[in-house]
Motif scaffolding. Structure first.
Motif, PDB file in Angstrom:
ATOM      1  N   ALA A 514      -0.859  -1.550   3.890  1.00 42.87           N
ATOM      2  CA  ALA A 514      -1.904  -1.211   2.915  1.00 42.87           C
ATOM      3  C   ALA A 514      -2.993  -0.365   3.578  1.00 42.87           C
ATOM      4  O   ALA A 514      -3.450   0.636   3.005  1.00 42.87           O
ATOM      5  CB  ALA A 514      -2.500  -2.490   2.331  1.00 42.87           C
ATOM      6  N   ASP A 515      -3.416  -0.747   4.784  1.00 48.81           N
ATOM      7  CA  ASP A 515      -4.429   0.030   5.501  1.00 48.81           C
ATOM      8  C   ASP A 515      -3.982   1.469   5.743  1.00 48.81           C
ATOM      9  O   ASP A 515      -4.791   2.396   5.714  1.00 48.81           O
ATOM     10  CB  ASP A 515      -4.739  -0.625   6.857  1.00 48.81           C
ATOM     11  CG  ASP A 515      -5.637  -1.834   6.732  1.00 48.81           C
ATOM     12  OD1 ASP A 515      -6.314  -1.963   5.689  1.00 48.81           O
ATOM     13  OD2 ASP A 515      -5.668  -2.653   7.671  1.00 48.81           O
ATOM     14  N   GLN A 516      -2.675   1.632   6.009  1.00 49.94           N
ATOM     15  CA  GLN A 516      -2.135   2.955   6.310  1.00 49.94           C
ATOM     16  C   GLN A 516      -1.851   3.783   5.061  1.00 49.94           C
ATOM     17  O   GLN A 516      -1.451   4.949   5.159  1.00 49.94           O
ATOM     18  CB  GLN A 516      -0.837   2.805   7.110  1.00 49.94           C
ATOM     19  CG  GLN A 516      -0.982   2.077   8.429  1.00 49.94           C
ATOM     20  CD  GLN A 516      -1.558   2.962   9.524  1.00 49.94           C
ATOM     21  OE1 GLN A 516      -1.148   4.090   9.701  1.00 49.94           O
ATOM     22  NE2 GLN A 516      -2.523   2.433  10.273  1.00 49.94           N
ATOM     23  N   GLY A 517      -2.046   3.183   3.892  1.00 51.33           N
ATOM     24  CA  GLY A 517      -1.770   3.891   2.654  1.00 51.33           C
ATOM     25  C   GLY A 517      -0.289   4.067   2.360  1.00 51.33           C
ATOM     26  O   GLY A 517       0.107   4.919   1.564  1.00 51.33           O
ATOM     27  N   ILE A 518       0.549   3.230   2.981  1.00 51.76           N
ATOM     28  CA  ILE A 518       2.004   3.330   2.801  1.00 51.76           C
ATOM     29  C   ILE A 518       2.465   2.538   1.583  1.00 51.76           C
ATOM     30  O   ILE A 518       3.255   3.016   0.759  1.00 51.76           O
ATOM     31  CB  ILE A 518       2.736   2.846   4.065  1.00 51.76           C
ATOM     32  CG1 ILE A 518       2.448   3.781   5.232  1.00 51.76           C
ATOM     33  CG2 ILE A 518       4.237   2.733   3.824  1.00 51.76           C
ATOM     34  CD1 ILE A 518       3.005   5.181   5.069  1.00 51.76           C
ATOM     35  N   ALA A 519       1.999   1.300   1.481  1.00 50.55           N
ATOM     36  CA  ALA A 519       2.368   0.444   0.353  1.00 50.55           C
ATOM     37  C   ALA A 519       1.245  -0.545   0.121  1.00 50.55           C
ATOM     38  O   ALA A 519       0.785  -1.193   1.076  1.00 50.55           O
ATOM     39  CB  ALA A 519       3.677  -0.300   0.636  1.00 50.55           C
ATOM     40  N   ASP A 520       0.775  -0.650  -1.124  1.00 51.41           N
ATOM     41  CA  ASP A 520      -0.281  -1.624  -1.383  1.00 51.41           C
ATOM     42  C   ASP A 520       0.299  -3.035  -1.309  1.00 51.41           C
ATOM     43  O   ASP A 520       1.518  -3.236  -1.283  1.00 51.41           O
ATOM     44  CB  ASP A 520      -0.960  -1.362  -2.724  1.00 51.41           C
ATOM     45  CG  ASP A 520       0.002  -1.383  -3.911  1.00 51.41           C
ATOM     46  OD1 ASP A 520       0.936  -2.215  -3.915  1.00 51.41           O
ATOM     47  OD2 ASP A 520      -0.171  -0.564  -4.833  1.00 51.41           O
ATOM     48  N   GLU A 521      -0.589  -4.013  -1.249  1.00 54.46           N
ATOM     49  CA  GLU A 521      -0.132  -5.392  -1.061  1.00 54.46           C
ATOM     50  C   GLU A 521       0.696  -5.884  -2.239  1.00 54.46           C
ATOM     51  O   GLU A 521       1.621  -6.677  -2.056  1.00 54.46           O
ATOM     52  CB  GLU A 521      -1.332  -6.310  -0.820  1.00 54.46           C
ATOM     53  CG  GLU A 521      -1.985  -6.103   0.532  1.00 54.46           C
ATOM     54  CD  GLU A 521      -2.996  -7.179   0.837  1.00 54.46           C
ATOM     55  OE1 GLU A 521      -2.722  -8.057   1.671  1.00 54.46           O
ATOM     56  OE2 GLU A 521      -4.078  -7.146   0.209  1.00 54.46           O
ATOM     57  N   GLU A 522       0.384  -5.421  -3.424  1.00 53.06           N
ATOM     58  CA  GLU A 522       1.165  -5.822  -4.588  1.00 53.06           C
ATOM     59  C   GLU A 522       2.613  -5.376  -4.427  1.00 53.06           C
ATOM     60  O   GLU A 522       3.551  -6.143  -4.674  1.00 53.06           O
ATOM     61  CB  GLU A 522       0.553  -5.220  -5.852  1.00 53.06           C
ATOM     62  CG  GLU A 522       1.309  -5.526  -7.138  1.00 53.06           C
ATOM     63  CD  GLU A 522       1.182  -6.975  -7.581  1.00 53.06           C
ATOM     64  OE1 GLU A 522       1.958  -7.379  -8.464  1.00 53.06           O
ATOM     65  OE2 GLU A 522       0.319  -7.698  -7.040  1.00 53.06           O
ATOM     66  N   THR A 523       2.821  -4.136  -3.993  1.00 52.05           N
ATOM     67  CA  THR A 523       4.173  -3.628  -3.770  1.00 52.05           C
ATOM     68  C   THR A 523       4.881  -4.411  -2.674  1.00 52.05           C
ATOM     69  O   THR A 523       6.058  -4.770  -2.811  1.00 52.05           O
ATOM     70  CB  THR A 523       4.117  -2.136  -3.385  1.00 52.05           C
ATOM     71  OG1 THR A 523       3.542  -1.387  -4.469  1.00 52.05           O
ATOM     72  CG2 THR A 523       5.513  -1.600  -3.066  1.00 52.05           C
TER      73      THR A 523
END
Length: 598
Positions: A514-523
């Motif tokens: 999430a921090d890296q903008g790769i996948a949010d926590e919901e995903t």
């Protein structure tokens, strides 16, 4: 790093950085374990809030910005942290933080000084790693197995004092720490068969193993050394020894055994090895197809003296054979590609004087033993590469994540990449639990990823005999495997997934992506839930057990690792009864609950 200046990494700027990072981790993990309660102190930019933590005496105040993520994960900005005493700015110091919070942390007079030493050693190791020119995450994803292994900077993600290694001097740190990446040659002892025991897998014997590992020339040299002392090598068993263990422990503590020729020093073998993250395990870099060697090492590290019990080692090959057969015969395991690297042989020496004086917990019973574990290298197919799973949590000096670089380089959508990883890693853990009441210790250092085109193809589990447990008092086990059975309360069984996988690994991986903008926590957590749902659909015959141990339950108990170490940092748990020592503090909201199948 030069040997003429062994403390060149201990510079003010580097030390300040190491402390800032460890204070951030301490505040985050102590808050997660509810040892401290950060108080809201205003809003910050980027969806973060300001928080404060006040010392036990009330005069010291820590202030920082943070975002509270899934599983009560405190995502703290290290650059935002300040410390004030009576309103005056103070430098950040992880040792001082422990002193400021000693009552909140429950640090007794007996534990406190040793814990502070572990914190200092952890800081020193962090400074060393900060001072090294390590590959960027982008370059690391193209690196070989051992470059990745020796480039890890964090250690265990939960434990604050995770690089104690008490017993190493600074010169020994440069020689034997994994991050030093310095080749090591093992020392070999001949141990009289009256006091030593060798066990091996059913299809392996002592002579075959030693010829394969050492070669005829080295064995002949050892035999000549023995003959010069009027001794016959055939009357002895060969034991590989960590150089530190020989020079600092065995040559002194076992001096009588040496003097009476029950132990004979034979010198070094010819192969070079690299210490792995577990510090007492070595990978053969001269001949990567040869076995790992795991040795006794009487240093205190992360809650245990890292010895190996001679008595414990005897059953190791049989346990590995049993598990390997179980995995091979099971269709679900086979569909995931799971394999283990077996601990193929073990050898141990019993000092009868110390055994007469101590109980089974004593480090004096764990000073001289070793095991040989298969190398994963011969199992690789063309195009496959290896990486420790700990690398998925690695972030480089520029703040870039190894996992993020892998996902980007793979060309796969993040959820697709994660599904492949979870199928290879999580599905076998679920099946082991639901089909066999079997639990591993599947943290990052105990799992090797097999990558192809930067995506996970399959995983390899290791460190089997000391780290697995069968949580069923009625399961049929061969007599030689009986040792791994443990009676675990019903309500604690699923913590082998909830704690060891969700809280102690996925909590960090989800936050990093999430921090890296790769996948949010919901995903991230929806993908974990999808993996669990798919597994359930594949095993309808286990529906009753899936309902009994509900992976989608609204919440699960918060089991706290740092609390174990803060209570007793020399013997955190009894490996024969691991659930007895658990520190449970309330509950965490289960991120899978909102994705439960209807």
């Amino acid at each position: 790093m030069t040997t003429t200046d062994p403390v060149s990494h201990l510079r003010p700027q580097t030390w300040e950085r190491a402390n800032r990072l460890l204070v951030r981790k301490a505040l985050a993990e102590f808050a997660h374990e509810r040892l401290i309660t950060p108080e809201p102190d205003g809003l910050a930019a980027g969806g973060r809030g300001w928080y404060t933590v006040t010392s036990d005496c009330g005069t010291v105040r820590y202030r920082f910005t943070a975002r509270l993520r899934t599983l009560e994960h405190w995502d703290i900005d290290p650059e935002s942290i300040t410390r004030q005493r009576d309103g005056q700015p103070q430098p950040l110091d992880a040792v001082d933080l422990c002193l400021d919070l000693r009552t909140s942390l429950g640090l007794t007079d007996r534990i406190l000084p040793v814990y502070l030493e572990e914190i200092s050693s952890t800081l020193a190791g962090s400074a060393y790693k900060l001072d090294r020119a390590l590959p960027s995450a982008a370059k690391l994803i193209e690196a070989d197995f051992q470059t990745i292994e020796t480039s890890m900077t964090e250690g265990h993600p939960c434990f604050v004092a995770n690089n104690g290694r008490l017993g190493f001097g600074v010169d020994e740190y440069h020689s034997y720490a994994p991050e030093a990446a310095r080749p090591v040659r093992l020392i070999w002892l001949a141990a009289h068969r009256d006091h030593a025991t060798f066990t091996s897998a059913a299809d392996l014997d002592y002579d075959t193993l030693l010829r394969t590992e050492l070669g005829e020339a080295t064995l002949a040299r050892f035999a000549e050394t023995m003959a010069a002392l009027d001794l016959d090598l055939a009357d002895y068993l060969l034991i590989p020894v960590h150089p530190w263990q020989w020079w600092n422990k065995l040559s002194v503590t076992f001096a009588g055994e040496v003097a009476r020729r029950r132990l004979v020093h034979l010198g070094e073998s010819d192969d070079d090895y690299l210490a792995q993250q577990s510090i007492r395990t070595f990978f053969n870099v001269s001949a990567p197809h040869r076995h790992y060697v795991k040795t006794s090492l009487s240093v205190l590290n992360m809650g245990f003296m890292r010895g190996l019990s001679a008595a414990y080692m005897e059953a190791t090959p049989a346990i590995n054979d049993w598990l390997a057969d179980l995995i091979t015969a099971d269709e679900v395991f086979q569909a995931t590609g799971l394999t283990i690297i077996r601990e193929r042989a073990a050898v141990g020496y019993r000092n009868r004087q110390y055994e007469a004086a101590t109980d089974r917990y004593s480090p004096y019973r764990k000073m001289l033993a070793a095991l040989w574990r298969e190398s994963p290298v011969p199992t690789l197919a063309p195009g496959e590469r290896l990486a420790t799973m700990a690398s998925l949590l690695h972030v480089d000096a520029d703040g870039r994540s190894f996992a993020a670089e892998l996902i980007t380089a793979s060309g796969l959508a993040p959820a697709q990449w994660l599904r492949r990883y979870l199928h290879a890693y999580l599905t076998p853990l679920l099946h082991a639990f639901y089909a066999y009441d079997l639990a591993f210790m599947p943290h990052g250092e105990n799992v090797i990823l097999v990558l192809r085109d930067h995506a996970v193809q399959r995983v390899i589990f290791k460190d089997i005999a000391e780290e697995i447990v069968v949580m069923n008092t009625e399961a049929a086990l061969p007599p030689a495997v009986e040792r791994i059975r443990a009676e675990v309360p019903e309500e604690m069984k699923l913590l082998s997934i909830f704690t060891d996988v969700f809280d102690c690994f996925f909590r960090f991986l989800g936050a990093t992506l999430a921090d890296q903008g790769i996948a949010d926590e919901e995903t991230f957590w929806r993908t974990v839930a999808d993996c669990a749902t798919d597994y359930a659909a594949r095993v309808p015959h286990l529906a009753d057990r899936l309902a009994r141990y509900d992976l989608f339950a609204p919440e699960f108990a918060l089991s706290c690792l740092n609390r174990l170490q803060l209570r007793d940092n020399q013997q955190m748990v009894d490996l024969a009864d691991p659930s007895a020592a658990l520190q449970l503090v309330g509950a965490l909201t289960n991120p899978l609950a909102r994705h439960a199948p209807s």
